[in-house]
Design an enzyme around this catalytic site. Structure first.
Site, mmCIF file in Angstrom:
data_model
loop_
_atom_site.group_PDB
_atom_site.id
_atom_site.type_symbol
_atom_site.label_atom_id
_atom_site.label_comp_id
_atom_site.label_asym_id
_atom_site.label_seq_id
_atom_site.Cartn_x
_atom_site.Cartn_y
_atom_site.Cartn_z
ATOM 1 N N ARG A 40 -27.990 62.938 67.038
ATOM 2 C CA ARG A 40 -28.962 63.286 65.997
ATOM 3 C C ARG A 40 -28.415 62.974 64.609
ATOM 4 N NH1 ARG A 40 -29.858 68.163 63.461
ATOM 5 N NH2 ARG A 40 -28.769 69.340 65.082
ATOM 6 N N TYR B 252 -50.961 53.523 54.084
ATOM 7 C CA TYR B 252 -51.044 53.680 55.527
ATOM 8 C C TYR B 252 -51.626 55.056 55.841
ATOM 9 C CZ TYR B 252 -49.541 54.340 60.342
ATOM 10 O OH TYR B 252 -49.518 54.611 61.680
ATOM 11 N N ASP C 57 -43.047 51.419 49.892
ATOM 12 C CA ASP C 57 -43.177 51.000 51.291
ATOM 13 C C ASP C 57 -43.280 49.484 51.295
ATOM 14 O OD1 ASP C 57 -44.075 50.281 53.851
ATOM 15 O OD2 ASP C 57 -45.237 52.111 54.090
ATOM 16 N N LYS D 188 -42.140 47.221 63.033
ATOM 17 C CA LYS D 188 -42.958 46.046 62.766
ATOM 18 C C LYS D 188 -42.089 44.787 62.687
ATOM 19 C CE LYS D 188 -46.368 49.051 62.328
ATOM 20 N NZ LYS D 188 -45.771 50.374 62.254
#
Length: 378
Positions: A51, A104, A171, A196
């Site tokens: 983590r 988005y 972004d 992406k």
């Protein structure tokens, strides 16, 4: 049983692996010394607890930081995890945020609902009005360029000049560092969905933040608490995908421009949204801010029914969300991408019911165009 748990595997002669192995472990044995506490207290230790980080994540982060020209990078479990870590690590009750109305879909929910519930003041303004909307009281500016799915640009240098003291977060998922390097234009923190183009093969969900070591350490503390882990196998796949990133992006850029030019000349198409076209209202800005124009575009037909007919008639393009993979995707933006927004919010984001979003893949451009030509004739 002990022998099964502790196999004596000899280390024979040979070299070191050319590709970093997948460290498929959740934890690491630590030295029995004060060094263990130093590892536990470090920011993003690569071999403590997954983590917190992993060798595979560290490899991908090193590549991604270099791509963006950043001091540091943080790999997390999704693009929205990156957006959330970037914003939540830099706001508190009373913070004033200026952001676009066109973002988005999940980022819009974060900005419209989640942050205000924490006492954060969020002003959403039309994308091109961001430089005029910021002021001395603005603490954080959050932008996306090109925006999803309208392909509208934000002038990053102009925003930086208008808000010299605000934290500027961008972004850069659609443009990627191949086409735009926001840190070079004054942005403080960059977020991307590594799902992406960075990975590029539609088989990973991941996100990345890049920026100064101080900002990345702050974001890591938030991610450590919220737990959006990018697991070793996904990090390994991402690092592998990054090896072909510039080759893929060159093809995406070429194919995107070719398909946009075809659509621009088709009588059934009302509008094409692609900054690489001379007809795009921000083409001059795109030429200054982008080295290439990417593989994302959207186009608008006369009605929603006409748009749905095109989706149904395509054979090469897949009807699927996400983007940036090797294959071409076509999606009805209003019903599949912006499902969780109200009609009023979709209108404010520039989402027309007749709009289709396309992620142009790596196929031969003539084949993509032929598929669209036959679909538009139905």
């Amino acid at each position: 049983m002990t022998d099964l748990l502790h196999p004596a595997v000899p280390h024979g002669p040979g070299g070191t692996p050319l590709t970093l192995p997948i460290y498929q472990t959740s934890t690491y044995e630590l030295p029995r010394s004060p060094a263990a506490a130093e590892i536990a207290a470090a920011v993003a230790p690569a071999a403590f607890y997954t983590r917190y980080g992993s060798p595979n994540a560290r490899e991908a982060e090193t590549i991604l930081a270099k791509l963006d020209g950043a001091e540091a990078a943080l790999l997390v479990g999704s693009g929205m995890a990156a957006v959330s870590a970037a914003l939540l690590s830099n706001v508190r009750a009373g913070t004033r945020v200026v952001a676009q109305t066109s973002h988005y879909t999940a980022a819009l929910t974060l900005l419209r609902t989640v942050l205000p519930s924490l006492g954060v003041h969020v002003d959403l303004v039309p994308q091109q009005d961001v430089p005029a909307a910021v002021g001395p009281a603005t603490d954080v500016v959050y932008v996306e360029t090109p925006s999803n799915p309208t392909m509208t640009l934000t002038d990053l240098a102009a925003v930086r000049a208008a808000a010299p003291n605000a934290l500027l977060i961008a972004d850069n998922t659609f443009a990627t560092p191949y086409n735009t390097r926001p840190l070079d234009l004054g942005v403080d923190l960059v977020v991307q969905s590594a799902t992406k183009y960075l990975n590029g093969h539609s088989d990973v969900t991941a996100g990345v933040l890049t920026g100064s070591a101080q900002l990345i350490a702050r974001a890591w503390e938030t991610a450590r608490v919220l737990g959006p882990v990018c697991h070793p196998f996904e990090a390994w796949l991402l690092a592998r995908g990054l090896k072909t990133f510039p080759l893929r992006m060159a093809r995406h850029n070429a194919n995107g421009l070719a398909v946009a030019a075809f659509l621009q000349g088709h009588p059934a198409v009302r509008a094409v949204h692609y900054p690489g076209l001379p007809e795009h209202p921000q083409h001059e800005l795109a030429g200054r801010q982008m080295a290439g124009f990417g593989g994302m575009l959207s186009f608008t037909l006369g009605t929603e029914a006409a748009a749905q007919r095109v989706v149904e008639a395509t054979r090469l393009a897949h009807n699927a969300v996400s983007l940036g993979g090797t294959e071409t995707l076509i999606t009805h933006a209003a019903s599949l991408v912006f499902t969780h927004q109200t009609e009023q919010e979709r209108t404010a984001s520039g989402i027309d019911p007749g709009m289709l979003r396309m992620s142009i893949g790596l196929e031969e451009p003539e084949d993509i165009i032929a598929d669209l030509r036959q679909a538009l004739s139905v």
